[in-house]
Design an enzyme around this catalytic site. Structure first.
Site, PDB file in Angstrom:
ATOM      1  N   THR A   1      40.942  37.413  42.965  1.00 41.95           N
ATOM      2  CA  THR A   1      42.179  36.920  43.582  1.00 41.95           C
ATOM      3  C   THR A   1      43.309  37.826  43.129  1.00 41.95           C
ATOM      4  OG1 THR A   1      41.377  34.645  43.571  1.00 41.95           O
ATOM      5  CG2 THR A   1      43.748  34.961  43.765  1.00 41.95           C
TER       6      THR A   1
ATOM      7  N   LYS B   1      44.476  32.779  50.908  1.00 43.28           N
ATOM      8  CA  LYS B   1      44.305  32.155  49.583  1.00 43.28           C
ATOM      9  C   LYS B   1      45.670  31.755  48.991  1.00 43.28           C
ATOM     10  CE  LYS B   1      42.413  31.740  45.297  1.00 43.28           C
ATOM     11  NZ  LYS B   1      41.399  30.788  44.893  1.00 43.28           N
TER      12      LYS B   1
ATOM     13  N   LYS C   1      48.829  31.641  37.808  1.00 46.23           N
ATOM     14  CA  LYS C   1      48.535  32.996  38.295  1.00 46.23           C
ATOM     15  C   LYS C   1      48.680  33.074  39.815  1.00 46.23           C
ATOM     16  CE  LYS C   1      44.928  36.119  39.464  1.00 46.23           C
ATOM     17  NZ  LYS C   1      43.532  36.459  39.556  1.00 46.23           N
TER      18      LYS C   1
HETATM   19  P1  NAD Z   1      36.982  36.296  34.026  1.00 48.39           P
HETATM   20  O1  NAD Z   1      38.148  36.827  33.272  1.00 48.39           O
HETATM   21  O2  NAD Z   1      36.079  35.302  33.408  1.00 48.39           O
HETATM   22  O3  NAD Z   1      36.054  37.537  34.485  1.00 48.39           O
HETATM   23  C1  NAD Z   1      36.544  38.784  34.903  1.00 48.39           C
HETATM   24  C2  NAD Z   1      35.645  39.855  34.289  1.00 48.39           C
HETATM   25  O4  NAD Z   1      35.960  41.152  34.857  1.00 48.39           O
HETATM   26  C3  NAD Z   1      35.817  40.014  32.778  1.00 48.39           C
HETATM   27  O5  NAD Z   1      34.565  39.823  32.126  1.00 48.39           O
HETATM   28  C4  NAD Z   1      36.326  41.452  32.605  1.00 48.39           C
HETATM   29  O6  NAD Z   1      35.873  42.087  31.412  1.00 48.39           O
HETATM   30  C5  NAD Z   1      35.755  42.115  33.845  1.00 48.39           C
HETATM   31  N1  NAD Z   1      36.381  43.374  34.219  1.00 48.39           N
HETATM   32  C6  NAD Z   1      37.705  43.679  34.298  1.00 48.39           C
HETATM   33  N2  NAD Z   1      37.871  44.969  34.685  1.00 48.39           N
HETATM   34  C7  NAD Z   1      36.628  45.469  34.872  1.00 48.39           C
HETATM   35  C8  NAD Z   1      36.136  46.744  35.282  1.00 48.39           C
HETATM   36  N3  NAD Z   1      36.940  47.761  35.591  1.00 48.39           N
HETATM   37  N4  NAD Z   1      34.789  46.915  35.388  1.00 48.39           N
HETATM   38  C9  NAD Z   1      33.949  45.894  35.077  1.00 48.39           C
HETATM   39  N5  NAD Z   1      34.352  44.678  34.680  1.00 48.39           N
HETATM   40  C10 NAD Z   1      35.678  44.465  34.572  1.00 48.39           C
HETATM   41  O7  NAD Z   1      37.588  35.731  35.404  1.00 48.39           O
HETATM   42  P2  NAD Z   1      36.895  34.656  36.382  1.00 48.39           P
HETATM   43  O8  NAD Z   1      37.223  33.277  35.949  1.00 48.39           O
HETATM   44  O9  NAD Z   1      35.473  35.049  36.607  1.00 48.39           O
HETATM   45  O10 NAD Z   1      37.743  34.913  37.715  1.00 48.39           O
HETATM   46  C11 NAD Z   1      37.591  36.102  38.486  1.00 48.39           C
HETATM   47  C12 NAD Z   1      38.558  36.057  39.661  1.00 48.39           C
HETATM   48  O11 NAD Z   1      38.273  34.929  40.487  1.00 48.39           O
HETATM   49  C13 NAD Z   1      40.025  35.933  39.258  1.00 48.39           C
HETATM   50  O12 NAD Z   1      40.808  36.764  40.094  1.00 48.39           O
HETATM   51  C14 NAD Z   1      40.339  34.467  39.489  1.00 48.39           C
HETATM   52  O13 NAD Z   1      41.705  34.263  39.804  1.00 48.39           O
HETATM   53  C15 NAD Z   1      39.443  34.156  40.662  1.00 48.39           C
HETATM   54  N6  NAD Z   1      39.047  32.745  40.753  1.00 48.39           N
HETATM   55  C16 NAD Z   1      38.607  32.098  39.644  1.00 48.39           C
HETATM   56  C17 NAD Z   1      38.252  30.750  39.725  1.00 48.39           C
HETATM   57  C18 NAD Z   1      37.770  30.011  38.488  1.00 48.39           C
HETATM   58  O14 NAD Z   1      37.677  28.784  38.539  1.00 48.39           O
HETATM   59  N7  NAD Z   1      37.452  30.694  37.389  1.00 48.39           N
HETATM   60  C19 NAD Z   1      38.328  30.079  40.953  1.00 48.39           C
HETATM   61  C20 NAD Z   1      38.733  30.769  42.097  1.00 48.39           C
HETATM   62  C21 NAD Z   1      39.093  32.117  41.972  1.00 48.39           C
END
Ligand code: NAD
Length: 307
Positions: free
Chosen positions: A100, A175, A250
């Site tokens: 997102t 979104k 966020k």
């Molecule tokens: P998270 O922080 O748990 O996971 C993100 C991962 O990406 C981390 O492990 C980080 O190390 C990795 N990362 C960052 N840069 C990288 C790169 N260059 N190469 C490889 N890995 C890299 O986040 P999440 O909870 O999994 O959420 C991910 C996205 O989904 C966010 O944008 C969030 O807003 C969206 N989202 C999350 C939820 C939720 O409930 N968690 C719901 C809807 C949308």
């Protein structure tokens, strides 16, 4: 048809999404910049490599699931001695960004991919970690018809609904608009319950009326901020998320960027942005965003109450 998929970003969402692709027979190789995340993903049964370049070298589709927009742009472009994903990937393949991020960041990512001769879609999700685990996510997708059609079979494995919202960036636009509605409606539902309390109106009576009248909305009937009325309420579990305040904060930051970009008079949405900023600053980051009702209650604790 099995596809060779590179899955980058093995966090809360990425790991269960990648596991569902494996479960459907796809050939998935994962990578995360954080070693602990790579180890946890291996423990979940994923094949994980130790460099982004290795992950994408042989891919037909690259999926990214990062936290923030600058991470997507930096990873696409590379820099500081790290090769970019776009340069490392085989020519002409499809990039699917499920993070997102802001609409303008998504458009910048599309432009970078296009300039590198690659195809791309933005495909943010709603449904949270539970939706990722159960493959019931909704994908909001932006990109050209052929690119979205190419992404669709993989998205359908990871989710229950795939909506093609329009051209590049319009998945993120959908979104951000949806979550601005959600934020404002969750606040006003909380205000209505507190107002009802002060007037002597029972939670049950207000719910029975509003849930079947014109006040009906998800914030009331699924995420009801008072306990005991619907089983799905985080209010039943001390506001354990659910959808954490930090994530709403966020997403409202992204809404604010979009409002600034377009100059829309979105006073209601931007007031919700301010109210959730205060909620997070006041310790709400890890609580469900429906816990906003406690902030409504505290300052309006007033002796003039007629209850
Ligand atoms: P998270 O922080 O748990 O996971 C993100 C991962 O990406 C981390 O492990 C980080 O190390 C990795 N990362 C960052 N840069 C990288 C790169 N260059 N190469 C490889 N890995 C890299 O986040 P999440 O909870 O999994 O959420 C991910 C996205 O989904 C966010 O944008 C969030 O807003 C969206 N989202 C999350 C939820 C939720 O409930 N968690 C719901 C809807 C949308």
């Amino acid at each position: 048809l099995a596809m060779r998929v590179a899955f980058l970003g093995l966090g809360h969402m990425g790991v269960p999404m990648a596991c569902n692709l494996v479960g459907a027979g796809h050939d998935v190789v994962g990578f995360d910049v954080v070693e602990g995340a790579r180890e946890a993903a291996r423990a979940s049964g994923l094949r994980v490599v130790d460099s982004a370049t290795d992950a994408v070298a042989d891919a037909e589709v690259v999926i990214t699931m990062f936290a923030a927009g600058h991470q997507v742009i930096d990873a696409y472009r590379g820099g500081a001695g790290r090769p970019g994903l776009l340069a490392a990937a085989p020519g002409g393949i499809l990039f699917v960004d499920c993070s997102t991020i802001a609409v303008d960041e998504a458009r910048a990512a599309h432009a970078l991919a296009e300039a590198a001769g690659l195809r791309s879609v933005d495909a943010p999700v709603s449904g949270g970690v539970v939706g990722a685990e159960n493959a019931t996510l909704t994908f909001m997708v932006g990109g050209s018809d052929p690119d979205v059609d190419a992404a669709r079979p993989l998205l359908e494995v990871m989710g229950a609904r795939v909506v093609h919202c329009g051209g590049p960036g319009l998945g993120q636009a959908a979104k951000v608009c949806n979550n601005m509605i959600l934020a404002a409606s969750q606040i006003v539902v909380a205000e209505a319950f507190v107002l009802g309390e002060r007037l002597g109106l029972s939670h049950r009576a207000l719910f029975d009326v509003a849930a079947h009248a014109s006040g009906q909305c998800w914030a009331l009937t699924t995420n009801c901020p008072v306990p005991g009325l619907v089983p799905s309420s985080p209010a039943n579990r001390g506001f354990e998320p659910g959808f954490a305040g930090a994530l709403m904060d966020k997403d409202l930051g992204l809404a604010e960027k979009a409002v600034e970009l377009t100059g829309v008079d979105a006073r209601m949405g931007m007031l919700a942005r301010t109210i959730y900023r205060e909620f997070v600053d006041g310790g709400g980051a890890g609580r469900d965003f429906s816990g906003i009702i406690e902030s409504v209650r505290a300052p309006s604790d007033d002796p003039r109450s007629t209850a």
